[in-house]
Design an enzyme around this catalytic site. Structure first.
Site, mmCIF file in Angstrom:
data_model
loop_
_atom_site.group_PDB
_atom_site.id
_atom_site.type_symbol
_atom_site.label_atom_id
_atom_site.label_comp_id
_atom_site.label_asym_id
_atom_site.label_seq_id
_atom_site.Cartn_x
_atom_site.Cartn_y
_atom_site.Cartn_z
ATOM 1 N N ARG A 59 0.801 -1.229 0.000
ATOM 2 C CA ARG A 59 0.000 0.000 0.000
ATOM 3 C C ARG A 59 0.832 1.275 0.000
ATOM 4 N NH1 ARG A 59 -3.461 -3.074 2.323
ATOM 5 N NH2 ARG A 59 -1.554 -3.830 3.231
ATOM 6 N N THR A 60 1.750 1.361 0.962
ATOM 7 C CA THR A 60 2.466 2.620 1.161
ATOM 8 C C THR A 60 3.312 2.965 -0.068
ATOM 9 O OG1 THR A 60 2.484 2.153 3.510
ATOM 10 C CG2 THR A 60 3.993 3.855 2.762
ATOM 11 N N LYS A 87 25.480 -6.162 -0.630
ATOM 12 C CA LYS A 87 26.911 -6.333 -0.897
ATOM 13 C C LYS A 87 27.756 -5.570 0.115
ATOM 14 C CE LYS A 87 25.988 -6.740 -5.849
ATOM 15 N NZ LYS A 87 26.139 -6.041 -7.123
ATOM 16 N N ARG A 109 11.444 3.826 3.538
ATOM 17 C CA ARG A 109 10.992 2.878 4.566
ATOM 18 C C ARG A 109 12.200 2.042 4.950
ATOM 19 N NH1 ARG A 109 5.655 -0.755 4.847
ATOM 20 N NH2 ARG A 109 4.920 1.299 5.459
ATOM 21 N N HIS A 137 5.394 6.297 11.587
ATOM 22 C CA HIS A 137 4.881 6.153 10.225
ATOM 23 C C HIS A 137 3.964 7.362 10.014
ATOM 24 C CE1 HIS A 137 3.474 4.578 6.557
ATOM 25 N NE2 HIS A 137 2.983 3.413 6.928
HETATM 26 C C1 NCD Z 1 1.507 -0.589 8.444
HETATM 27 C C2 NCD Z 1 3.018 -0.542 8.493
HETATM 28 O O1 NCD Z 1 3.692 -0.959 7.551
HETATM 29 O O2 NCD Z 1 3.504 -0.087 9.512
HETATM 30 N N1 NCD Z 1 0.981 -0.766 7.173
HETATM 31 C C3 NCD Z 1 0.906 0.273 6.304
HETATM 32 O O3 NCD Z 1 1.800 1.082 6.162
HETATM 33 N N2 NCD Z 1 -0.251 0.386 5.632
HETATM 34 C C4 NCD Z 1 0.923 -1.499 9.436
HETATM 35 C C5 NCD Z 1 1.277 -2.945 9.406
HETATM 36 O O4 NCD Z 1 2.193 -3.394 8.722
HETATM 37 O O5 NCD Z 1 0.617 -3.668 10.152
#
Ligand code: NCD
Length: 308
Positions: A59-60, A87, A109, A137
């Site tokens: 999703r993100t 590496k 991320r 987040h």
């Molecule tokens: C969350 C995350 O990655 O922290 N998901 C997201 O970004 N939509 C929550 C999760 O992984 O449970």
């Protein structure tokens, strides 16, 4: 106010209330844009953004990429699995190599808490934290609050319970900061072993009984158990977890009001939430996903407007 107080979005902790209001007003505009037949604006035609994903995401990553493309930015994608990180290259070297190709903004991320904060001290580009380990987040919390505001009119004064694995959840911490900043009341509910010891210091109350928490709240944000961040077992079994902390339609129908159900995804159907709840009108899970694009467009646009 027409400018954010920060040059990076590293966490909600670094924002003030005016920043959040500005992001929401800007997102309102972009939400209208993405519902037009032509969903694109030329705002960021001269900006290049690198999406650096050192940890899994569906999703993100898609949401950021779509937000960037709808703003007409140039986009490059990188995922750790197929990179030279394996590496032995350092994070700063990896990112500096990418930046030497004239990148203006980095969406990152990373499994390590504080990775974005560290990077912001070593590179020139603006950084957006798309999740750093169990830390923050921020765009998820912004889209969550934006979705509450859309459904209930405002966030201030609302009662929100966050249910589940609070200890390992960056969504929980960013939501707590965002909700408190906007004047909401926040409780957490889940197995005691998954509640951080410092929780009350954040102005948040703990409720061990899910039924009481649901009776109290206007909104319940159901979180996934972050098994990938656990080396030991924090509760006896999934079945017992679901019995105590899973939400089902019967429980919701017993309440004398209709509460709003949220989930950041990915959902574990039948564990923290049953399908009849996830797919009901009370749940705003897909609204959250849709709003994610508009909110991320707003964040990117506002940070890009600070580039000199
Ligand atoms: C969350 C995350 O990655 O922290 N998901 C997201 O970004 N939509 C929550 C999760 O992984 O449970």
């Amino acid at each position: 106010m027409s400018e954010l107080s920060v040059n990076h979005l590293l966490g909600i902790k670094y924002l003030n209330k005016d920043d959040i209001n500005l992001i929401f007003e800007t997102a309102d505009h972009f939400k209208e844009v993405i519902n037009r037949p032509i969903k694109k604006v030329p705002s960021l035609r001269d900006i290049t953004i690198a999406n650096l994903f050192f940890e899994n995401s569906t999703r993100t990553r898609l949401s950021f990429e779509l937000a960037e493309k709808r703003l007409s930015a140039d986009v490059i994608n990188f995922s750790a699995a197929s990179s030279s990180v394996n590496k032995g290259e350092t994070l700063v070297d990896t990112v500096n190599n990418i930046l030497s190709m004239k990148v203006d903004m980095v969406v990152m991320r990373h499994p390590n808490p504080g990775a974005g904060i560290f990077l912001s001290k070593h590179i020139e580009a603006n950084i957006i934290n798309a999740g750093d380990g169990a830390h923050e987040h921020p765009t998820q919390a912004l889209l969550d609050s934006y979705s509450i505001r859309e459904r209930l009119g405002e966030v201030g004064g609302k009662k929100v319970v966050i249910v589940g694995d609070i200890l390992h959840s960056r969504v929980a911490l960013s939501n707590i900061f965002a909700l408190k900043l906007q004047g909401a009341e926040v409780k957490v509910c889940g197995p005691k072993t998954l509640i951080p010891k410092y929780i009350e210091k954040l102005g948040v109350k703990f409720e061990s009984d899910l039924r009481k928490a649901l009776e109290w709240c206007d909104v319940a944000n159901m979180l996934r158990v972050q098994n990938e961040r656990m080396e030991i077992s924090y509760f006896p079994s999934n079945r017992e977890y679901t019995q105590q902390f899973g939400v089902n339609k019967k429980m919701l129908d017993r309440l004398n009001k209709e509460i709003v159900i949220m989930h950041p995804g990915p959902i574990n159907r039948g564990v923290e939430i049953t399908s009849d709840v996830a797919d009901s009108n009370q749940a705003i899970i897909l609204d959250q996903v849709q709003n994610g694009v508009a909110v991320r467009m707003a964040v990117i646009y506002l940070l890009a407007s600070k580039i000199k």
